[in-house]
Enzyme design. Structure first.
Site, PDB file in Angstrom:
ATOM      1  N   ARG A  50       0.832  -1.320  -0.058  1.00  0.00           N
ATOM      2  CA  ARG A  50      -0.037   0.082  -0.148  1.00  0.00           C
ATOM      3  C   ARG A  50       1.052   1.176  -0.181  1.00  0.00           C
ATOM      4  NH1 ARG A  50      -5.393   0.262   1.587  1.00  0.00           N
ATOM      5  NH2 ARG A  50      -4.915   2.295   2.854  1.00  0.00           N
TER       6      ARG A  50
ATOM      7  N   ARG B 224      10.326   5.429  -2.807  1.00  0.00           N
ATOM      8  CA  ARG B 224      10.748   6.590  -3.857  1.00  0.00           C
ATOM      9  C   ARG B 224      11.997   6.887  -3.526  1.00  0.00           C
ATOM     10  NH1 ARG B 224       5.798   9.855  -2.135  1.00  0.00           N
ATOM     11  NH2 ARG B 224       3.830   8.989  -3.063  1.00  0.00           N
TER      12      ARG B 224
ATOM     13  N   ARG C  60      -9.209  -5.997  13.284  1.00  0.00           N
ATOM     14  CA  ARG C  60      -8.640  -5.197  14.004  1.00  0.00           C
ATOM     15  C   ARG C  60      -9.526  -3.961  14.422  1.00  0.00           C
ATOM     16  NH1 ARG C  60      -5.138  -6.792  17.663  1.00  0.00           N
ATOM     17  NH2 ARG C  60      -3.782  -4.811  17.779  1.00  0.00           N
TER      18      ARG C  60
ATOM     19  N   ARG D  77      -0.513   6.268  16.217  1.00  0.00           N
ATOM     20  CA  ARG D  77      -0.327   7.396  15.411  1.00  0.00           C
ATOM     21  C   ARG D  77      -0.955   8.656  16.312  1.00  0.00           C
ATOM     22  NH1 ARG D  77      -3.348   6.510   9.618  1.00  0.00           N
ATOM     23  NH2 ARG D  77      -5.296   5.686  10.497  1.00  0.00           N
TER      24      ARG D  77
ATOM     25  N   GLU E  41      -4.102   7.436  18.655  1.00  0.00           N
ATOM     26  CA  GLU E  41      -4.935   6.238  17.914  1.00  0.00           C
ATOM     27  C   GLU E  41      -4.424   4.876  18.501  1.00  0.00           C
ATOM     28  OE1 GLU E  41      -5.903   6.481  13.711  1.00  0.00           O
ATOM     29  OE2 GLU E  41      -5.993   4.568  13.327  1.00  0.00           O
TER      30      GLU E  41
ATOM     31  N   TYR F 136      -9.965  -5.198   2.592  1.00  0.00           N
ATOM     32  CA  TYR F 136      -9.127  -3.830   2.993  1.00  0.00           C
ATOM     33  C   TYR F 136      -9.327  -2.781   1.866  1.00  0.00           C
ATOM     34  CZ  TYR F 136      -5.360  -1.094   5.071  1.00  0.00           C
ATOM     35  OH  TYR F 136      -4.448  -0.046   5.694  1.00  0.00           O
TER      36      TYR F 136
ATOM     37  N   ASP G 294     -10.256   0.901   0.309  1.00  0.00           N
ATOM     38  CA  ASP G 294     -10.118   2.532   0.578  1.00  0.00           C
ATOM     39  C   ASP G 294     -11.404   3.013  -0.186  1.00  0.00           C
ATOM     40  OD1 ASP G 294      -7.571   2.411   1.383  1.00  0.00           O
ATOM     41  OD2 ASP G 294      -6.567   2.829  -0.495  1.00  0.00           O
TER      42      ASP G 294
HETATM   43  N1  UDP Z   1       2.917   0.884   8.248  1.00  0.00           N
HETATM   44  C1  UDP Z   1       4.047   0.725   9.174  1.00  0.00           C
HETATM   45  N2  UDP Z   1       4.397   2.030   9.524  1.00  0.00           N
HETATM   46  C2  UDP Z   1       3.971   3.189   9.177  1.00  0.00           C
HETATM   47  C3  UDP Z   1       2.987   3.209   8.251  1.00  0.00           C
HETATM   48  C4  UDP Z   1       2.284   2.121   7.882  1.00  0.00           C
HETATM   49  O1  UDP Z   1       4.516  -0.389   9.235  1.00  0.00           O
HETATM   50  O2  UDP Z   1       4.628   3.930   9.668  1.00  0.00           O
HETATM   51  C5  UDP Z   1       2.333  -0.629   7.939  1.00  0.00           C
HETATM   52  C6  UDP Z   1       1.094  -0.888   8.538  1.00  0.00           C
HETATM   53  O3  UDP Z   1       1.103  -2.376   8.607  1.00  0.00           O
HETATM   54  C7  UDP Z   1       0.003  -0.502   8.040  1.00  0.00           C
HETATM   55  C8  UDP Z   1       0.168  -0.629   6.478  1.00  0.00           C
HETATM   56  O4  UDP Z   1       1.791  -0.192   6.277  1.00  0.00           O
HETATM   57  O5  UDP Z   1      -1.184  -1.314   8.393  1.00  0.00           O
HETATM   58  C9  UDP Z   1      -0.572   0.337   5.361  1.00  0.00           C
HETATM   59  O6  UDP Z   1      -0.202   1.711   5.719  1.00  0.00           O
HETATM   60  P1  UDP Z   1      -1.392   2.845   5.759  1.00  0.00           P
HETATM   61  O7  UDP Z   1      -1.181   4.224   6.081  1.00  0.00           O
HETATM   62  O8  UDP Z   1      -1.847   2.498   4.234  1.00  0.00           O
HETATM   63  O9  UDP Z   1      -2.593   2.352   6.662  1.00  0.00           O
HETATM   64  P2  UDP Z   1      -4.054   2.987   7.002  1.00  0.00           P
HETATM   65  O10 UDP Z   1      -3.872   4.535   6.871  1.00  0.00           O
HETATM   66  O11 UDP Z   1      -5.090   2.260   5.985  1.00  0.00           O
HETATM   67  O12 UDP Z   1      -4.053   2.562   8.434  1.00  0.00           O
END
Ligand code: UDP
Length: 386
Positions: free
Chosen positions: A174, A178, A251, A281, A302, A350, A352
């Site tokens: 996901r 870069r 979850r 976060r 969160e 999952y 979006d």
């Molecule tokens: N992820 C991580 N560290 C980060 C951000 C994302 O390990 O700092 C991993 C984590 O497993 C997460 C996945 O990447 O579930 C997808 O991240 P995304 O930001 O797409 O998650 P969302 O915003 O949908 O919760």
């Protein structure tokens, strides 16, 4: 008169209700929502104290690669173009995510050019041999063990409550990696946030007079099925069958909110990647609306945990045992002639927001074709092999 029931007033249910109301002149559409509001987990409202637009179920940033999906939303509400940026704290240092040239140079204390960084990470990735079969292997292959441990291992364990090697590689994918200084979070070209939040979008979708919305209304497959020509179920598929084969793993997340003066963290999202920090976060919602000004601020810490009885399901875990259960529920669903299942919870994926909207639009066309021709109505929008 055709009578339809849509269970759930989130994006799937609302888009479907809107399309059916447009396509069928002679119909009545009931929408039942068990929450006390429409818009599902995309629900937004203004915080009373600060007047900040708050995403009650966590941050939702609309992003898509499809202009037609952007235009579909934008015809109902004003989408403000927005660039999403995320910072990550790992071992008491602040970095930018997704992993980009700045992150790589800062983390390894280098001044790599794009080509040098690419070569460097390729070498790191080579320390893992073979075809990646899960999240961890995918990460090791693409970014190597050091960046994986710093940014992904702890965060993912907290977020999903299991070892990353139990999770599908697709979750890691996901996030882009870069080799330039582009630190916008999404690769998709169309990114925005509705000026007045997502709730008015759903309200407008449900605005036709053929549509009747009832809040706080629970559906029961045993008593409500016979009353309608067709039912569209957008809740959790296992709940439709009263969990008779068992519960699918999700979850859930929960939040601790707090107020601060001025600007608390200077950016909308900071991820806390260390396992020792209990939350994943902190989001500061006024930064999702940079076109507004607010003196004070509201933030959300969160946390993630396993879903129990009254928790809201957020992220489908899709572990091997879940997939087997899902297969059983899908087989059972195919036996029904007047029920369809769509959306994140009913298909247990999952998804979006743009996926949900696109799929509900496509599904409406498929359903209408079958409905008009008197052929078998589609049960699922997707034919995903499990
Ligand atoms: N992820 C991580 N560290 C980060 C951000 C994302 O390990 O700092 C991993 C984590 O497993 C997460 C996945 O990447 O579930 C997808 O991240 P995304 O930001 O797409 O998650 P969302 O915003 O949908 O919760």
């Amino acid at each position: 008169m055709n009578r339809f029931l849509i269970v759930g007033a989130g994006f799937s249910g609302a888009v479907l209700a809107y399309r059916l109301s447009q396509l069928i002149a002679d119909c009545k559409i009931d929408v039942w929502e068990e929450k006390s509001h429409i818009a599902g987990n995309c629900y937004t409202e203004r915080d009373e104290n600060t007047q900040v637009m708050v995403h009650r179920y966590g941050p939702h940033i609309f992003n898509t690669d499809k202009k037609e999906i952007w235009d579909f939303v934008d015809q109902f509400i004003k989408l403000q173009p927005y660039t999403h940026k995320v910072k990550a704290i790992s071992n008491r240092k602040v970095y930018s995510l997704p992993v980009n040239l700045k992150t790589i140079n800062q983390f390894f204390n280098k001044t790599f050019s794009p080509a040098e960084a690419k070569k460097f990470l390729e070498q790191q990735g080579l320390r893992f041999n073979g075809k990646p079969r899960n999240f961890e292997e995918q990460a090791l292959r693409l970014i190597g063990p050091d960046l994986y441990k710093a940014f992904f291992y702890g965060y993912t364990k907290k977020q999903w409550g299991c070892e990353p090697k139990e999770l599908p590689a697709a979750i890691f994918k996901r996030l882009p990696v870069r080799f330039n200084y582009d630190d916008s979070y999404y690769d998709n070209p169309f990114v925005g946030i509705p000026e007045e939040g997502y709730t008015p979008f759903v309200k407008k979708l449900l605005g036709d007079k053929k549509i009747t919305v009832e809040l706080n209304r629970k559906f029961s497959s045993s008593s409500d099925l016979p009353l309608y020509n067709h039912i569209f179920f957008t809740g959790p598929i296992d709940s439709f069958f009263d969990y008779k084969f068992g519960k699918l793993g999700y979850r859930t997340v929960y939040f601790e909110s707090f107020y601060a003066d001025g600007d608390y963290q200077g950016t909308p999202v900071i991820n806390y990647c260390d396992e020792s920090v209990p939350y994943t976060r902190i989001t500061e919602h006024k930064h999702f609306a940079p076109w507004e000004t607010h003196d004070n601020t509201i933030c959300f810490k969160e946390f993630s945990k396993e879903t129990s009885k009254n928790d809201i399901p957020y992220y489908p875990k899709r572990l091997a045992a879940d997939k087997e259960l899902l297969r059983q529920y899908r087989t059972e669903s195919e036996k029904l002639s007047n029920v369809s299942f769509l959306g994140r919870l009913a298909t247990y994926r999952y998804m979006d927001m743009h996926h949900v909207i696109g799929e509900a639009l496509n599904f409406s066309e498929k359903f209408m074709a079958a409905f008009r021709n008197g052929t078998k109505r589609p049960v699922f929008p997707n034919t995903e092999s499990l």
